[in-house]
Enzyme design. Sequence first.
Site, PDB file in Angstrom:
ATOM      1  CG  HIS A 133      -2.023  -0.930   5.535  1.00 44.26           C
ATOM      2  ND1 HIS A 133      -0.715  -0.929   5.962  1.00 44.26           N
ATOM      3  CD2 HIS A 133      -2.576   0.214   6.013  1.00 44.26           C
ATOM      4  CE1 HIS A 133      -0.492   0.161   6.678  1.00 44.26           C
ATOM      5  NE2 HIS A 133      -1.596   0.866   6.714  1.00 44.26           N
TER       6      HIS A 133
ATOM      7  NE  ARG B 291       0.075  -4.238  -7.225  1.00 38.99           N
ATOM      8  CZ  ARG B 291      -0.734  -3.267  -7.639  1.00 38.99           C
ATOM      9  NH1 ARG B 291      -1.997  -3.547  -7.912  1.00 38.99           N
ATOM     10  NH2 ARG B 291      -0.281  -2.036  -7.768  1.00 38.99           N
TER      11      ARG B 291
ATOM     12  CD  GLU C   1       3.055  -0.358  -7.281  1.00 41.21           C
ATOM     13  OE1 GLU C   1       2.398  -1.272  -6.740  1.00 41.21           O
ATOM     14  OE2 GLU C   1       2.512   0.646  -7.793  1.00 41.21           O
TER      15      GLU C   1
END
Length: 342
Positions: A17, A149, A254
Site C-alpha cells: 500500500h 513508479r 511492473e
Amino acid sequence: MRIIFRADGNATIGLGHVVRSLALAEIVRPVAACWFAIQNPSPAIRELLRQHRVTLWELPAQPIAEEAPYLAAQVQPTDIVVLDGYAFDTAYQRLLRHSGCRLVAIDDLRAWPSLAHLLINHSPGVTPAMYQATPDTHFCLGPEYSLLRTPFLTHFHLPEAPAPIRSVLLCFGGADPQQLTARFLAALLSLGSIREIGVITGSAFPYTPRLAELAAQFPATTVAFYQNVAAPEMVQLLQRHDAVVCPASTILIESLFLGKPVITGYYVANQRHLADYVQQRQQARSLGDFTAIAPDDLQPALVQALTELEQVPRQPYVRQPQPELLQAAFRRLQQLDPSGLA
C-alpha cells in the site's frame, strides 16, 4: 492545497500500500504538495518517504476507529486525502468526508460502500457497477490508471517474441509471510535449465541466511540476493533476467509494463482476480493458489509454465501507459466547489 496519502506498511502486511501510494504521489506531484500520513513508520519507510520527497506526517498510535475523528479534525477543506488500505471502511470515510476535504480511495477490495469523490482501481476488468458509490463519485478504473513508479512508466515495453529462459527473478514481497520464496527457490534450483536466479526480499524478511545455505547446495546456479530495492534498480533487475516469478500484486504489473515473461499466482484473495485475468488473456502464466500447490507438484508446474512462456507469444497488459489521466482526475478534484463536498 495538499494531497495527503494515508496508508500503512509493516512486516505483517508488507509495503504494497505504501509503495502504491508513493507511485501515485509521483504521478500527481505537479498538482499539489504531497504528504504521507502513517502510524509508527519504520526506519525503512522513513527512508522510502525521504527518497520520494514527500512530507512525513507521523500520526499518533491509536486504533483506526479513534484515528478517523482525529484525522478529520486535522485536514483542511482544500486538502485531497487519499486512502489506501483495508481498514478505511465506510465509517472512516464518512468522518473524513464530513470534514469537507476531497476524498480519494484506492480500492481493489470493494468490501463496503464507498463515499469517495474519486475511486481508483488499476485492476483490469473492473467497472463502476461493481462498486457501491455515491452519485458524485468519479472513477479511474483499469490498467490505464496503473499506479506505478516513474522508472516503470519511463521504461514501458511491449512483450517480445518467446525466447529461452535461463535466468529468473524471484520476488514475493518485502515480508513474504507465507515463506514462498524458499519453496520456489528450491524448485528453481533443481531445474538444470535455470543458470541464474535473483531473489528480492525486504528488510522485514528474516530468512536470507537460510536461503543462502540452500543456494550453496547448487554451485552450478548463480544466486544473488537483493533487499530493499529502489525503483531504478528494480527496473534494471527486471530487464536483466529472462523471466519473473511473483504474486499477482504490484510487482506483476511492473514486470508486465517492462514486457517481461511472468509466472504468477496468488496467496491472498485480493490477488486472485488479477492472476486469473492475465492467465485468461495470455499476458502471463498463473499457477493459481500458491499455498495449495503440493510440494511434489511445484517443480512440474514451474517446468510447464516456463515451457509455455518459451513457446507461446504473450499479449500486452496495456498498449501505452497514461499517467496523465490520473493527473487530470486530481485537477478535477481541485476545481470542485468545497461547499458541496461534505
